[in-house]
Design a protein around this motif. Structure first.
Motif, PDB file in Angstrom:
ATOM      1  N   PHE A 124       0.877  -1.163   0.000  1.00  0.00           N
ATOM      2  CA  PHE A 124       0.000   0.000   0.000  1.00  0.00           C
ATOM      3  C   PHE A 124       0.920   1.220   0.000  1.00  0.00           C
ATOM      4  N   TYR A 125       0.966   1.930  -1.148  1.00  0.00           N
ATOM      5  CA  TYR A 125       1.852   3.092  -1.282  1.00  0.00           C
ATOM      6  C   TYR A 125       1.056   4.378  -1.116  1.00  0.00           C
ATOM      7  N   PRO A 126       1.649   5.409  -0.501  1.00  0.00           N
ATOM      8  CA  PRO A 126       2.982   5.402   0.089  1.00  0.00           C
ATOM      9  C   PRO A 126       3.019   4.583   1.376  1.00  0.00           C
ATOM     10  N   LYS A 127       4.205   4.061   1.691  1.00  0.00           N
ATOM     11  CA  LYS A 127       4.354   3.224   2.871  1.00  0.00           C
ATOM     12  C   LYS A 127       4.628   4.027   4.140  1.00  0.00           C
ATOM     13  N   LEU A 128       4.688   5.332   3.994  1.00  0.00           N
ATOM     14  CA  LEU A 128       4.970   6.199   5.132  1.00  0.00           C
ATOM     15  C   LEU A 128       3.833   6.168   6.150  1.00  0.00           C
ATOM     16  N   ASP A 129       4.191   6.405   7.409  1.00  0.00           N
ATOM     17  CA  ASP A 129       3.193   6.509   8.469  1.00  0.00           C
ATOM     18  C   ASP A 129       2.636   7.927   8.576  1.00  0.00           C
ATOM     19  N   PRO A 132       1.763  14.085   3.575  1.00  0.00           N
ATOM     20  CA  PRO A 132       1.381  15.496   3.518  1.00  0.00           C
ATOM     21  C   PRO A 132      -0.124  15.674   3.355  1.00  0.00           C
ATOM     22  N   GLU A 133      -0.599  16.813   3.779  1.00  0.00           N
ATOM     23  CA  GLU A 133      -2.039  17.096   3.697  1.00  0.00           C
ATOM     24  C   GLU A 133      -2.525  17.105   2.257  1.00  0.00           C
ATOM     25  N   ASN A 134      -1.650  17.479   1.327  1.00  0.00           N
ATOM     26  CA  ASN A 134      -2.049  17.512  -0.079  1.00  0.00           C
ATOM     27  C   ASN A 134      -1.594  16.254  -0.833  1.00  0.00           C
ATOM     28  N   LEU A 135      -1.555  15.122  -0.143  1.00  0.00           N
ATOM     29  CA  LEU A 135      -1.263  13.829  -0.787  1.00  0.00           C
ATOM     30  C   LEU A 135      -2.199  13.642  -1.980  1.00  0.00           C
ATOM     31  N   LEU A 136      -1.633  13.235  -3.125  1.00  0.00           N
ATOM     32  CA  LEU A 136      -2.430  13.173  -4.359  1.00  0.00           C
ATOM     33  C   LEU A 136      -2.911  11.772  -4.708  1.00  0.00           C
ATOM     34  N   LYS A 137      -2.054  10.753  -4.520  1.00  0.00           N
ATOM     35  CA  LYS A 137      -2.406   9.399  -4.975  1.00  0.00           C
ATOM     36  C   LYS A 137      -1.988   8.347  -3.962  1.00  0.00           C
ATOM     37  N   MET A 138      -2.693   7.224  -4.028  1.00  0.00           N
ATOM     38  CA  MET A 138      -2.291   6.031  -3.302  1.00  0.00           C
ATOM     39  C   MET A 138      -2.363   4.853  -4.268  1.00  0.00           C
ATOM     40  N   VAL A 235      -5.473  -3.352   6.574  1.00  0.00           N
ATOM     41  CA  VAL A 235      -5.637  -2.035   7.187  1.00  0.00           C
ATOM     42  C   VAL A 235      -4.369  -1.205   7.004  1.00  0.00           C
ATOM     43  N   LYS A 236      -4.538   0.046   6.594  1.00  0.00           N
ATOM     44  CA  LYS A 236      -3.443   1.024   6.474  1.00  0.00           C
ATOM     45  C   LYS A 236      -3.782   2.213   7.369  1.00  0.00           C
ATOM     46  N   ARG A 237      -2.871   2.547   8.297  1.00  0.00           N
ATOM     47  CA  ARG A 237      -3.075   3.678   9.197  1.00  0.00           C
ATOM     48  C   ARG A 237      -2.002   4.730   8.933  1.00  0.00           C
ATOM     49  N   PHE A 238      -2.393   5.993   9.002  1.00  0.00           N
ATOM     50  CA  PHE A 238      -1.425   7.057   8.776  1.00  0.00           C
ATOM     51  C   PHE A 238      -1.892   8.351   9.437  1.00  0.00           C
ATOM     52  N   SER A 239      -0.920   9.240   9.648  1.00  0.00           N
ATOM     53  CA  SER A 239      -1.191  10.574  10.180  1.00  0.00           C
ATOM     54  C   SER A 239      -0.939  11.600   9.079  1.00  0.00           C
ATOM     55  N   VAL A 240      -1.469  12.799   9.272  1.00  0.00           N
ATOM     56  CA  VAL A 240      -1.368  13.840   8.240  1.00  0.00           C
ATOM     57  C   VAL A 240      -0.574  15.027   8.770  1.00  0.00           C
ATOM     58  N   ALA A 241       0.459  15.399   8.004  1.00  0.00           N
ATOM     59  CA  ALA A 241       1.284  16.565   8.328  1.00  0.00           C
ATOM     60  C   ALA A 241       0.837  17.748   7.470  1.00  0.00           C
ATOM     61  N   GLY A 267      23.355   4.039  -5.484  1.00  0.00           N
ATOM     62  CA  GLY A 267      22.394   4.609  -4.550  1.00  0.00           C
ATOM     63  C   GLY A 267      22.031   6.035  -4.912  1.00  0.00           C
ATOM     64  N   ILE A 268      20.730   6.351  -4.873  1.00  0.00           N
ATOM     65  CA  ILE A 268      20.263   7.721  -5.141  1.00  0.00           C
ATOM     66  C   ILE A 268      19.397   8.148  -3.959  1.00  0.00           C
ATOM     67  N   THR A 269      19.832   9.184  -3.254  1.00  0.00           N
ATOM     68  CA  THR A 269      19.064   9.706  -2.124  1.00  0.00           C
ATOM     69  C   THR A 269      18.416  11.016  -2.543  1.00  0.00           C
ATOM     70  N   PHE A 270      17.080  11.093  -2.406  1.00  0.00           N
ATOM     71  CA  PHE A 270      16.328  12.269  -2.844  1.00  0.00           C
ATOM     72  C   PHE A 270      16.267  13.306  -1.722  1.00  0.00           C
ATOM     73  N   ASN A 271      15.814  14.485  -2.080  1.00  0.00           N
ATOM     74  CA  ASN A 271      15.593  15.522  -1.074  1.00  0.00           C
ATOM     75  C   ASN A 271      14.138  15.530  -0.610  1.00  0.00           C
ATOM     76  N   ASP A 272      13.358  14.537  -1.041  1.00  0.00           N
ATOM     77  CA  ASP A 272      11.923  14.523  -0.765  1.00  0.00           C
ATOM     78  C   ASP A 272      11.445  13.078  -0.855  1.00  0.00           C
ATOM     79  N   PHE A 273      10.220  12.821  -0.410  1.00  0.00           N
ATOM     80  CA  PHE A 273       9.605  11.504  -0.599  1.00  0.00           C
ATOM     81  C   PHE A 273       8.887  11.521  -1.952  1.00  0.00           C
ATOM     82  N   LEU A 274       9.286  10.620  -2.840  1.00  0.00           N
ATOM     83  CA  LEU A 274       8.768  10.643  -4.205  1.00  0.00           C
ATOM     84  C   LEU A 274       7.733   9.549  -4.444  1.00  0.00           C
ATOM     85  N   ASP A 275       6.982   9.717  -5.527  1.00  0.00           N
ATOM     86  CA  ASP A 275       5.986   8.735  -5.949  1.00  0.00           C
ATOM     87  C   ASP A 275       6.726   7.469  -6.384  1.00  0.00           C
TER      88      ASP A 275
END
Length: 362
Positions: A124-129, A132-138, A235-241, A267-275
């Motif tokens: 279930f993506y994103p896998k983050l707990d 962002p409030e303006n999350l666009l897709k899952m 079940v997927k649980r998450f909080s909103v920033a 290895g590629i490390t981003f400056n953000d959480f990407l799709d």
């Protein structure tokens, strides 16, 4: 014709009928009664077979369909009930034959293990707990092709556990966004509610709210294309920033360079959480001759970095990482513009433009 002749003919017909009737009864008595069989299970294995039979137990045999040898096992008879217990449990998904005096009298199929064959929700993506409030897709990724007779949203419930109410956050679509084999479903949070100043945003508000906690339940009754249910809820649980109002910035990415003549990962490390689902579509690696390096991407749980694993060893030389402008973060902000930005802006860059990162393997 005289009376005696008529009586003689009548008596002959009666005798013939009685002979035929007796033969019919005799033949009927030699046939098996209506055949019945059932499998007995233990620890989810078919360990024995019960079936009806009037003959001695050694008159019967069990064979794997299409084979010429009998299944080894023990027969026990009580009345017309015969129990056959094979040395090794019957194989799931295989067909067998019951023979009487070397003639097939019945076939039976050992059903496949329903638990093993059930579809599963793999990711279930994103896998983050926290999102962002303006999350666009899952994204929902399943182990098997899923049903198409009913909207998948009918089997998905979303609860705001902060306010203790069921909420609607996903955009219902007439044609759901499945991949080609119906194993991956894209769910859009309503863009009209995310973009500021649009009517849906003003009337309904943003789909998920900062500071709130949510729970998404995929119900156990959702089925695959064969009609087999999930069997258990997921079940997927998450909080909103807060809102994400920054574009991904390639200049802030960091590379971990592999060693030459090795198959170490880049290895590629981003400056953000990407799709995560767009990474493989928008990132590629080429050598100095612009030949694409074949390999696969490994995306860790958080989605703020990726490992590119080559099929072959790295040659020493110069390389480039090509990144399409379509690559987005979780809020739909791509490399060239913010999701909530005016699409008609004259400052907007070409979305398909390439961004480059250079590295060298020594």
């Amino acid at each position: 014709m005289d009376v005696n002749s008529v009586q003689h003919i009548t008596q002959k017909k009666i005798r013939n009928f009685l002979v035929f009737f007796c033969l019919f009864l005799l033949l009927s008595c030699t046939k098996e009664p209506m055949f019945q069989h059932s499998l007995i299970y233990e620890n989810n294995q078919a360990i024995s077979l019960m079936f009806t039979g009037t003959k001695e137990a050694n008159s019967y045999a069990i064979r794997l369909k299409g084979k010429s040898y009998n299944v080894l096992g023990d027969y026990q008879k009580e009345g017309n009930d015969i129990q056959f217990t094979p040395v090794i449990a019957f194989t799931r998904g295989e067909s067998y034959e019951i023979l009487l005096d070397e003639k097939v009298i019945q076939e039976f199929l050992v059903p496949k293990d329903m638990e093993a064959e059930r579809p599963r929700l793999l990711s279930f993506y994103p896998k983050l707990d926290t999102v962002p409030e303006n999350l666009l897709k899952m994204y929902l990724v399943f182990s098997k092709p899923m049903q198409q007779s009913q909207s998948t949203l009918d089997f998905i419930k979303v609860f705001n556990t902060t306010t203790s109410e069921e909420v609607q956050i996903f955009l219902p679509l007439e044609n759901e966004l499945w991949n080609a084999d119906r194993t991956e479903l894209t769910l859009w949070l309503d863009p009209g509610r995310i973009k500021k100043d649009l009517i849906p945003n003003k009337e309904l508000g943003i789909p998920i709210k900062q500071g709130n906690n949510y729970e998404i339940v995929v119900e156990n009754t959702l089925t695959d294309q064969e009609g087999i249910e999930l069997g258990k809820p997921y079940v997927k649980r998450f909080s909103v920033a807060g809102r994400d109002i920054q574009k991904p910035n390639v200049k802030q990415w960091e590379l971990t360079i592999p060693s030459g003549k090795s198959k170490e990962a880049l290895g590629i490390t981003f400056n953000d959480f990407l799709d995560a689902q767009l990474i493989e579509e928008t990132i590629s690696v080429v050598d100095a001759n612009q030949q694409q390096i074949k390999g696969s991407f490994l995306i860790p749980k958080k989605g703020n970095n990726v490992l590119f694993i080559p099929e072959n060893v790295w040659n020493r030389g110069k390389y480039q990482v090509l990144i399409s402008g379509y690559l987005e973060d979780l809020a739909g902000n791509n490399l060239n513009r913010l999701f909530d930005e005016d699409l008609q802006s004259k400052k907007e860059k070409v979305l398909g433009s390439l961004n480059l990162l250079h590295f060298e393997i020594e």
